[in-house]
Each structure stands twice: as structure tokens, then as C-alpha cells.
Design a protein around this motif. Structure first.
Motif, mmCIF file in Angstrom:
data_model
loop_
_atom_site.group_PDB
_atom_site.id
_atom_site.type_symbol
_atom_site.label_atom_id
_atom_site.label_comp_id
_atom_site.label_asym_id
_atom_site.label_seq_id
_atom_site.Cartn_x
_atom_site.Cartn_y
_atom_site.Cartn_z
ATOM 1 N N TYR A 31 -5.158 -147.782 1.001
ATOM 2 C CA TYR A 31 -5.208 -148.094 -0.428
ATOM 3 C C TYR A 31 -3.808 -148.309 -0.989
ATOM 4 O O TYR A 31 -2.872 -147.559 -0.693
ATOM 5 N N SER A 94 -2.314 -144.654 -0.836
ATOM 6 C CA SER A 94 -3.174 -143.513 -0.527
ATOM 7 C C SER A 94 -3.908 -143.806 0.774
ATOM 8 O O SER A 94 -4.323 -144.933 1.022
ATOM 9 N N GLY A 96 -6.718 -142.486 1.403
ATOM 10 C CA GLY A 96 -8.132 -142.246 1.148
ATOM 11 C C GLY A 96 -8.398 -140.765 1.001
ATOM 12 O O GLY A 96 -9.492 -140.357 0.626
ATOM 13 N N SER A 97 -7.377 -139.969 1.295
ATOM 14 C CA SER A 97 -7.433 -138.561 0.943
ATOM 15 C C SER A 97 -7.184 -138.482 -0.562
ATOM 16 O O SER A 97 -7.112 -139.493 -1.245
ATOM 17 N N GLU A 98 -6.990 -137.302 -1.046
ATOM 18 C CA GLU A 98 -7.018 -137.160 -2.493
ATOM 19 C C GLU A 98 -5.702 -137.480 -3.180
ATOM 20 O O GLU A 98 -5.649 -137.502 -4.399
ATOM 21 N N THR A 99 -4.659 -137.706 -2.453
ATOM 22 C CA THR A 99 -3.342 -137.808 -3.063
ATOM 23 C C THR A 99 -2.777 -139.211 -2.973
ATOM 24 O O THR A 99 -2.943 -139.914 -1.982
ATOM 25 N N GLN A 100 -2.101 -139.615 -4.038
ATOM 26 C CA GLN A 100 -1.340 -140.851 -4.047
ATOM 27 C C GLN A 100 0.133 -140.545 -3.952
ATOM 28 O O GLN A 100 0.594 -139.523 -4.456
ATOM 29 N N TYR A 101 0.866 -141.489 -3.363
ATOM 30 C CA TYR A 101 2.317 -141.383 -3.311
ATOM 31 C C TYR A 101 2.917 -142.635 -3.933
ATOM 32 O O TYR A 101 2.447 -143.742 -3.685
ATOM 33 N N TYR B 32 -11.551 -134.628 -8.321
ATOM 34 C CA TYR B 32 -10.272 -134.148 -7.819
ATOM 35 C C TYR B 32 -9.239 -134.379 -8.891
ATOM 36 O O TYR B 32 -9.243 -135.429 -9.532
ATOM 37 N N LEU B 34 -5.034 -133.838 -10.118
ATOM 38 C CA LEU B 34 -3.683 -133.734 -9.582
ATOM 39 C C LEU B 34 -2.674 -133.616 -10.712
ATOM 40 O O LEU B 34 -2.909 -134.097 -11.823
ATOM 41 N N TYR B 36 1.468 -134.521 -11.330
ATOM 42 C CA TYR B 36 2.655 -135.187 -10.837
ATOM 43 C C TYR B 36 3.814 -134.839 -11.748
ATOM 44 O O TYR B 36 3.659 -134.638 -12.948
ATOM 45 N N PHE B 46 4.104 -136.037 -6.275
ATOM 46 C CA PHE B 46 2.958 -135.150 -6.256
ATOM 47 C C PHE B 46 3.403 -133.694 -6.317
ATOM 48 O O PHE B 46 4.353 -133.289 -5.631
ATOM 49 N N ARG B 93 -9.350 -138.150 -10.080
ATOM 50 C CA ARG B 93 -9.933 -139.169 -9.214
ATOM 51 C C ARG B 93 -11.448 -139.171 -9.379
ATOM 52 O O ARG B 93 -12.099 -138.132 -9.428
ATOM 53 N N ASN B 98 -11.642 -144.455 -4.999
ATOM 54 C CA ASN B 98 -10.288 -143.956 -4.800
ATOM 55 C C ASN B 98 -9.403 -144.473 -5.919
ATOM 56 O O ASN B 98 -8.294 -144.928 -5.695
ATOM 57 N N PHE B 100 -7.588 -143.590 -9.587
ATOM 58 C CA PHE B 100 -7.015 -142.432 -10.268
ATOM 59 C C PHE B 100 -6.738 -142.794 -11.720
ATOM 60 O O PHE B 100 -6.263 -143.890 -12.022
#
Lengths: 111, 112
Positions: A31, A94, A96-101, B32, B34, B36, B46, B93, B98, B100
């Protein structure tokens, strides 16, 4: 840090000109996302991609198009830049896990 | 219509005290959440997250609390340090997607 680069990092352009921003990742994540950050609005999703050649619109997609011909590259194009598109643009990835970078951002000024 | 809201644009806290940042959401399909942290001229990084099946997640000085019935989450930083001064974004999310959604951010200033 996730391997995400954005180019250019800064750009000044004139109203009506086309502009392309590039996001490149070395993480092989499925993603990819383009956001814009504006005061009072936080981060707003422009477009995102869930695979090569698979893209979808976000909240603020008008005036923007995207392309993803390779896993590692996600391009954002402003077909005809307007002053309202002056902003800071962030790419994110991402798996596809829960976190974006997020990438470091591109500061765009449209005169 | 903003689905994730941070109603406090700024917060000022003394070093060593607790910082509490709040976030509200409207979509019950979020699974979910998050937080940041963002410094000027850098991309968001994150910080901590929580699944909707939990009500608390802790990581060192940072704890996130989730109240699903109130559609509210909060980030606690204890003790606050001057290096924590930054803009904090909460994000959510949507289940099975997917995508956000971000709040507008809270600028935290920790005074020495």
C-alpha cells in the motif's frame, strides 16, 4: 526508519503548470498513499494504491491524479496547478498491517 | 465531514508533568487507532497504537486509552519532556480497508 524517499523536497511552480511528485520505497510494501497537510486540517488523503496499477480516490482527490507502474514508485500529478494546491505533501506506505510509515514530505508552492 | 477530531489545537505542559492529548471519532467501523508525532519539516513518525479489542496499550512513557462506547481515545505522556514538544496526530483505520483517517493535530509544548 522505513525506506521512503520523496522528490523533489521543495518546488515552486506557477499556476497552470503540471507538476509531478515522486514517492519511492525500498520496503516492497503493498500500500502507498499520498496526503496533503494544511493548517487546521491535519493530514488528508488524496489518493492511495493497493497494488501495481490499483489506485483509489481519497477525501481530496479533485485536481490530482496518480500512477503506480511499479511496486516501489507512486507518482502524484497535479495536471494544472492552482494556488489552493500549495501545501506539504506526504507519501506513506503500509504492508497491510496496521501501521503506516511516512516519507519526509514535499513542500509545494504554487504562485 | 471529519471522522476523526482533535478539538485541542494546542497544549502546554510543564516538564515532568503528565500530558493528555484527546481524540474523538465518529465511525464505529474503525478497528485500529494510532498516534503519530511530527516535528517541523519532517514526516510524521509512528508513536503508539491500539486495537479496538483493547482499552489500553502502554509503551514506556506513552499510554493510549480507548473508550469505545464514547468513541474517544487519549494519549498520556508521563513524565513529559521538552523533546516531546511536537504536533501529535491521532489516526484511525477502517475495518477491512487499509485507509487511515487523521485528526487535525494537537501541538504540544513542554516547558522546561
Amino acid at each position: 526508519d522505513a525506506g521512503i524517499t520523496q522528490s523533489p523536497r521543495h518546488k515552486v511552480t506557477e499556476t497552470g503548470t503540471p507538476v509531478t511528485l515522486r514517492c519511492h520505497q525500498t520496503e516492497n510494501h503493498r500500500y502507498m498513499y499520498w496526503y496533503r497537510q494544511d493548517p487546521g486540517h491535519g493530514l488528508r488523503l488524496i489518493h492511495y494504491s493497493y497494488g501495481v496499477k490499483d489506485t483509489d480516490k481519497g477525501e481530496v482527490s479533485d485536481g490530482y491524479s496518480v500512477s503506480r507502474s511499479k511496486t516501489e514508485d507512486f507518482l502524484l500529478t497535479l495536471e494544472s496547478a492552482t494556488s489552493s494546491q500549495t501545501s506539504v505533501y506526504f507519501c506513506a506506505i503500509s504492508s497491510g498491517s496496521e501501521t503506516q510509515y511516512f516519507g519526509p514530505g514535499t513542500r509545494l508552492l504554487v504562485l | 465531514d471529519q471522522q476523526v477530531k482533535q478539538n485541542s489545537p494546542s497544549l502546554s505542559v510543564q516538564e515532568g508533568r503528565i500530558s493528555i492529548l484527546n481524540c474523538d471519532y465518529t465511525n464505529s467501523m474503525f478497528d485500529y487507532f494510532l498516534w503519530y508525532k511530527k516535528y517541523p519539516a519532517e514526516g510524521p513518525t509512528f508513536l503508539i497504537s491500539i486495537s479496538s479489542i483493547k482499552d489500553k496499550n502502554e509503551d514506556g512513557r506513552f499510554t493510549v486509552f480507548l473508550n469505545k462506547s464514547a468513541k474517544h481515545l487519549s494519549l498520556h505522556i508521563v513524565p513529559s519532556q521538552p523533546g516531546d514538544s511536537a504536533v501529535y496526530f491521532c489516526a484511525a483505520r477502517r475495518y477491512n480497508f487499509n485507509k487511515f483517517y487523521f485528526g487535525s493535530g494537537t501541538k504540544l509544548n513542554v516547558k522546561p
